[in-house]
Design a protein around this motif. Structure first.
Motif, mmCIF file in Angstrom:
data_model
loop_
_atom_site.group_PDB
_atom_site.id
_atom_site.type_symbol
_atom_site.label_atom_id
_atom_site.label_comp_id
_atom_site.label_asym_id
_atom_site.label_seq_id
_atom_site.Cartn_x
_atom_site.Cartn_y
_atom_site.Cartn_z
ATOM 1 N N LEU A 6 -56.451 -10.531 -28.764
ATOM 2 C CA LEU A 6 -56.320 -11.576 -28.068
ATOM 3 C C LEU A 6 -55.032 -12.304 -28.424
ATOM 4 C CD1 LEU A 6 -59.943 -13.512 -28.465
ATOM 5 C CD2 LEU A 6 -57.805 -12.563 -26.662
ATOM 6 N N PRO A 56 -53.829 -13.136 -24.969
ATOM 7 C CA PRO A 56 -54.428 -14.190 -25.321
ATOM 8 C C PRO A 56 -55.258 -14.924 -23.937
ATOM 9 C CG PRO A 56 -52.404 -15.739 -24.899
ATOM 10 C CD PRO A 56 -51.927 -13.868 -25.379
ATOM 11 N N ASP A 57 -54.781 -14.171 -22.559
ATOM 12 C CA ASP A 57 -55.521 -14.808 -21.440
ATOM 13 C C ASP A 57 -56.587 -13.922 -20.510
ATOM 14 O OD1 ASP A 57 -54.041 -16.995 -21.514
ATOM 15 O OD2 ASP A 57 -52.359 -16.447 -20.208
ATOM 16 N N THR A 72 -62.105 -9.871 -23.374
ATOM 17 C CA THR A 72 -61.249 -9.612 -24.399
ATOM 18 C C THR A 72 -62.471 -11.558 -25.635
ATOM 19 O OG1 THR A 72 -60.109 -7.988 -24.455
ATOM 20 C CG2 THR A 72 -60.565 -9.229 -26.528
ATOM 21 N N ARG A 73 -62.101 -12.370 -24.800
ATOM 22 C CA ARG A 73 -62.706 -13.784 -24.952
ATOM 23 C C ARG A 73 -63.928 -13.981 -24.807
ATOM 24 N NH1 ARG A 73 -59.645 -17.826 -26.555
ATOM 25 N NH2 ARG A 73 -57.354 -17.021 -26.114
ATOM 26 N N ASP A 74 -64.703 -13.672 -23.522
ATOM 27 C CA ASP A 74 -65.946 -13.438 -23.668
ATOM 28 C C ASP A 74 -66.689 -12.088 -25.140
ATOM 29 O OD1 ASP A 74 -65.848 -15.332 -22.406
ATOM 30 O OD2 ASP A 74 -66.475 -13.557 -20.219
ATOM 31 N N ILE A 110 -65.772 -11.375 -27.905
ATOM 32 C CA ILE A 110 -65.677 -11.674 -29.523
ATOM 33 C C ILE A 110 -66.489 -11.694 -30.482
ATOM 34 C CG2 ILE A 110 -63.780 -13.183 -29.528
ATOM 35 C CD1 ILE A 110 -62.049 -12.225 -31.447
ATOM 36 N N GLN A 123 -59.289 -12.650 -20.179
ATOM 37 C CA GLN A 123 -61.077 -13.340 -20.976
ATOM 38 C C GLN A 123 -61.652 -12.392 -21.132
ATOM 39 O OE1 GLN A 123 -61.405 -16.907 -20.350
ATOM 40 N NE2 GLN A 123 -63.520 -16.623 -21.420
ATOM 41 N N SER A 172 -60.780 -6.307 -31.111
ATOM 42 C CA SER A 172 -60.468 -7.813 -30.575
ATOM 43 C C SER A 172 -60.040 -8.618 -30.798
ATOM 44 C CB SER A 172 -61.801 -7.925 -29.834
ATOM 45 O OG SER A 172 -62.574 -7.366 -29.167
ATOM 46 N N GLU A 173 -59.327 -9.235 -31.920
ATOM 47 C CA GLU A 173 -58.861 -10.009 -32.589
ATOM 48 C C GLU A 173 -56.911 -9.728 -32.403
ATOM 49 O OE1 GLU A 173 -59.770 -12.791 -33.556
ATOM 50 O OE2 GLU A 173 -62.007 -12.585 -34.639
#
Length: 966
Positions: free
Chosen positions: A306, A310-311, A315-317, A319, A313, A302-303
């Motif tokens: 990203l 980076p967009d 993956t961002r949600d 992590i 969402q 996941s890191e």
């Protein structure tokens, strides 16, 4: 080559496809039109399609994905569907193809259309019950069992999620972590996992596996009882041939997100899997290293994703909860998890042989050792003395000679209150009281590690021995031979053995961790040379089976698998493993559990005499006088019985004798007892589902004046409900029947303490008395000061009944009930013959009854019920203001109700949600049960010594469960 393939696979952003392009694709290739909703994915693009032909999922991936891999997925779906495993079906395009090769804006893409399985994933659910974890384990086992016979060329693929590549992938991805401490932790975890896994890899069975059966890829729906049921498995994107145990490791890792920081909570999934698809020892031992690797790869992937996308969402949600998975996986030693996993599968962890060891304390010379009981039932524990710091050590020191605590005993002193987590109560070692200067020697050759002043560890080749309480000790790093002097004790010595030399064990373990920790920290009895082992606890399930085999089952117990309770203190009940449960439903123990005054009064009177009330003794006169002091003016006669049922049954007889009639009015939704007469007037369908169909012709139920959910709502509804009273009385008048009276709880107890509409009893009593009947106030549940604002419930209505019945809290658990009335009513029964109760009004009961009144006065419990009760009601009302499911807060003092509804307008009762809430509160250390005809009301009636702190803990816990989602 392997590393470059893994890097390529782990370094791709999701494909780009707009909604307009997706619509065009669907029209041209599937003849579908509908609305689209983007679904999350790490490296693919998924749309939910809602059309008039049904609901589907359009899956789009990079064209670089090998077609044979996607074809393997399709073949696996068809294979599993044929074996009854709930999976989606792949839909053919208009050309007859399952897989489309496309080019959109210069991007080579591959697309396919699958059926959509209705339901929801449980990824964001705050709490997963053990039953749901077990069902996920069962599902994983079913899929693996089916796929064991599945083969396809597309299974041979290089996949970043394949655990066989973790040791290559983790070092490569680790630099993506900017935090050096985190990076070092990741590398250490990977090295430890690799060391545990390496001896096992050649023993692990290999087959086709899904490799992503997680809370995110299993679809669930609630059944009629609000229980989660599996609807299907989705997302076969990680299908591969690898170790069979890898599939369960992925499932277990996902469940760590719901483990609330305790990795052992995932064990139901392991047990359930093993029951369906038995695992080999090598697989059981490999499971936890694989979980650790999976947790590491999740975070690092996941890191990495990203960093390049980076967009994204999705993956961002994810992590944050992937880090939670990693941290939970690292929360306990891997050795502990291995032991727990083996035990969950019914296997015993390996033991050690201490037969060649020397004794640790050679100078005891067989001197008798006093075994000191520090358990839940210890006779040394009384009146809360175990709450004092240092209680155990002082008790050991008070023994006249050498004394020891017991290994594996659940100690009462380690309990705690008003906290959700289990207390660590199980002793993993032994504490000794010895003469200062008692010498110690090394039981085996090893190296001494100094931990601190008077503390250290002897590390041998196979085990370590932890000691605390040394007056003299070797130097740090000193090699010791078997039998060499270690030093001497200062009088107190703590001894703990551990079979894993890489960990420092705690001295106490929680009950849920105890079995695994005891496997790692066995008894040191061989090294000590004397028996220091606690007796095993009785099997709670076996004891429950014995109860069911001999105790009539109509006498129900709380909870399907209730805790084994043998001790109480104040407003807490304590199970045999030392967990203290906040008691929010025990309206019998008004003073609290284990009150020393009750123990003293009963013991003293039993030592003198206990007989029936036809003998002459002072206590019966004194107690009767005390009861008349708290009764309204004009009441001058007391009957003493054993229970609320007996009190209400006697009240009916008094009404019959005084009035000359038989017909009684009772109120719907009420419970008055279990005898033939009191069951006849009880109309609660929660207590008796046939209550409304089995009333004898002398019982005339009137409409329940329930101001919250009755036919008429609000405080001004008395006149509306009284019309039904008038109708019943008019019918009796028309038939020339003499009314005996009316029985009613002055506050609606079974409905959670709802107040009757103002004026209802005043008018109803007048109508009853006008016809020669008597008015009976059933105060068994709500009276005796529990309401806080009033001593008797009828005071709220501004009325005085003719007969008061009371029981429950009168004796703080001693069987004790009373009927209080006027002389003319009492003597009406005498005209028909005398009344006698063998145990009612016995000397013991009378002395206890008087003591209860005195303690309630002296300890300010009536004031406490008023003051803390007001605070309690306000906190419950705040829940009503915040949560739609909390429909209303009823009652006052320490007789409260929180009514749960699914709809504030229709007041549809949230019956199933209420039961789930009660079960969840039990997990958090609170006893609570539902009430009401729909069992949708929390019936809150704790001991009257309950504190504000306990109120806060209870309400905070209810709020926590409401936030988790019901």
């Amino acid at each position: 080559m392997l590393l470059s393939t893994l890097i390529q696979r782990s370094s791709q952003p999701s494909p780009s496809l707009g909604e307009a392009q997706a619509h065009a694709l669907l029209r041209s290739h599937y003849d579908l039109q509908g609305t689209l909703q983007v679904l999350g994915s790490q490296q693919d693009l998924n749309f939910r399609v809602d059309s008039d032909q049904g609901r589907f999922v359009l899956k789009v991936c990079h064209g670089g994905y090998a077609a044979v891999e996607l074809q393997a997925q399709h073949a696996a779906l068809a294979f599993l569907h044929g074996q009854g495993v709930p999976v989606p079906v792949v839909r053919k395009a208009s050309t007859g193809e399952l897989l489309l090769d496309l080019e959109v804006d210069g991007q080579p893409l591959r697309a396919r259309l699958l059926d959509y399985i209705d339901g929801q994933p449980l990824t964001r659910l705050g709490h997963l019950p053990a039953r749901v974890m077990a069902e996920l384990g069962t599902l994983c086992a079913r899929v693996d069992e089916a796929l064991a016979d599945f083969d396809h060329p597309g299974l041979e693929r290089t996949l970043q999620w394949d655990p066989r590549h973790a040791q290559v992938l983790i070092p490569h991805l680790s630099p993506v972590l900017q935090n050096a401490q985190r990076r070092a932790q990741m590398e250490q975890v990977a090295q430890s996992a690799a060391a545990r896994l390496q001896p096992l890899v050649d023993l692990l069975p290999i087959q086709a596996v899904h490799l992503d059966i997680t809370d995110d890829n299993v679809v669930w729906a609630r059944d009629a009882e609000r229980q989660w049921q599996v609807q299907g498995v989705i997302d076969f994107g990680d299908l591969v041939r690898t170790w069979r145990i890898a599939d369960l490791s992925v499932t277990c890792a996902a469940l760590l997100h719901h483990a609330e920081g305790d990795p052992l909570r995932i064990l139901p999934a392991v047990s359930a899997y093993h029951a369906v698809n038995p695992l080999q020892d090598s697989e059981l031992r490999a499971l936890w290293p694989l979980v650790l690797n999976r947790a590491a790869v999740l975070v690092l992937s996941s890191e990495q994703q990203l960093a390049i996308d980076p967009d994204n969402q999705y993956t961002r949600d994810n992590i944050a909860h992937e880090w939670e998975i990693f941290d939970t996986a690292c929360a306990v030693p891997a050795a502990l998890m291995e032991a727990a996993i083996l035990q969950a599968a019914g296997r015993k962890p390996a033991s050690i042989d201490l037969g060649d060891c020397a004794v640790l304390l050679p100078t005891l010379n067989g001197e008798a050792m006093t075994r000191v009981d520090l358990g839940v039932l210890s006779p040394h524990c009384e009146a809360g003395n175990w709450e004092q710091p240092g209680f155990d050590q002082r008790l050991l020191a008070a023994q006249p000679g050498p004394a020891c605590s017991l290994h594996g005993q659940y100690r009462l002193s380690q309990t705690h209150i008003d906290r959700p987590e289990e207390p660590a109560t199980c002793a993993l070692g032994v504490e000794l009281n010895l003469l200062p200067g008692t010498a110690l020697q090394a039981p085996a050759a090893g190296v001494w590690q100094c931990i601190g002043d008077g503390r250290g560890c002897l590390r041998t080749a196979h085990w370590s021995l932890w000691l605390d309480g040394l007056e003299e000790a070797p130097t740090d790093g000193q090699a010791l031979r078997k039998g060499q002097a270690i030093g001497a004790t200062c009088g107190y010595l703590r001894v703990q053995l551990c079979v894993d030399t890489d960990i420092r064990p705690p001295f106490f373990a929680t009950p849920s961790h105890a079995a695994a920790w005891l496997a790692l920290c066995p008894s040191p009895r061989t090294l000590l040379g004397f028996d220091c082992d606690a007796e095993p606890l009785a099997d709670a399930r076996a004891l429950l089976a014995r109860r069911d085999a001999s105790f009539a089952r109509s006498q129900k117990h709380y909870y399907a698998q209730p805790p084994h309770i043998e001790r109480g203190w104040r407003n807490y009940l304590i199970d045999m493993q030392g967990r203290s449960y906040l008691d929010m439903l025990n309206n019998v123990a008004v003073l609290g559990h284990g009150h020393p005054r009750m123990a003293a009064e009963s013991a003293r009177q039993w030592s003198l005499v206990n007989t029936n009330s036809r003998f002459h003794y002072a206590a019966i006169a004194e107690f009767s006088e005390r009861l008349l002091e708290v009764a309204p003016e004009g009441f001058d006669r007391v009957f003493l019985v054993n229970s609320g049922t007996e009190a209400n049954d006697l009240a009916i007889r008094l009404a019959w004798a005084y009035s000359g009639g038989r017909d009684l009015l009772s109120v719907l939704e009420a419970y008055h007892g279990w005898s033939v007469a009191t069951d006849a007037i009880s109309t609660s369908i929660a207590d008796n589902p046939q209550a409304l169909e089995t009333r004898p012709d002398w019982v005339h139920p009137v409409e329940a004046p329930n101001t919250f959910r009755g036919r008429y709502r609000g405080a001004d509804s008395a006149a509306d409900y009284l019309r039904d009273v008038d109708a019943k009385l008019a019918d009796l008048d028309a038939r020339g029947r003499q009314l005996a009276g009316m029985i009613c709880e002055p506050v609606y107890g079974n409905a959670g303490g709802i107040s009757l509409p103002p004026g209802y009893l005043r008018e109803a009593y007048a109508k009853v008395r006008q016809r020669g009947g008597v008015c009976i106030a059933d105060e068994v549940q709500v009276g005796y000061g529990r309401l806080g604002e009033y001593f008797w419930g009828f005071e709220e209505q501004g009325v005085v009944p003719d007969i008061i019945t009371m029981a429950k809290g009168m004796g703080n658990g001693q069987p004790l009930g009373a009927v209080i009335t006027r002389r003319e009513i009492a003597e009406a029964l005498e005209a028909e013959g005398y009344f006698f109760s063998s145990a009612g009004g016995s000397p013991v009961s009378c002395r206890i009854g008087m003591a209860v009144l005195e303690v309630m006065r002296d300890e300010g419990l009536w004031d406490n019920a008023r003051d803390v009760g007001r605070y309690f009601k306000a906190r419950l009302q705040a829940l009503v203001d915040k949560y739609p499911l909390a429909g209303a807060a009823h009652g006052s003092g320490f007789y409260l109700g929180l009514e749960l509804v699914r709809d504030r307008q229709t007041l549809e009762p949230a019956t199933e949600e209420t039961m789930i809430l009660c079960d969840r509160l039990r997990d958090l250390g609170i006893f609570m049960q539902p009430t009401g005809d729909y069992l949708n009301i929390l019936k809150i009636k704790p001991p009257m010594c309950t504190t504000r702190a306990s109120v806060d803990y209870f309400v905070d816990s209810v709020e926590r469960v409401l936030d988790e989602g019901l």
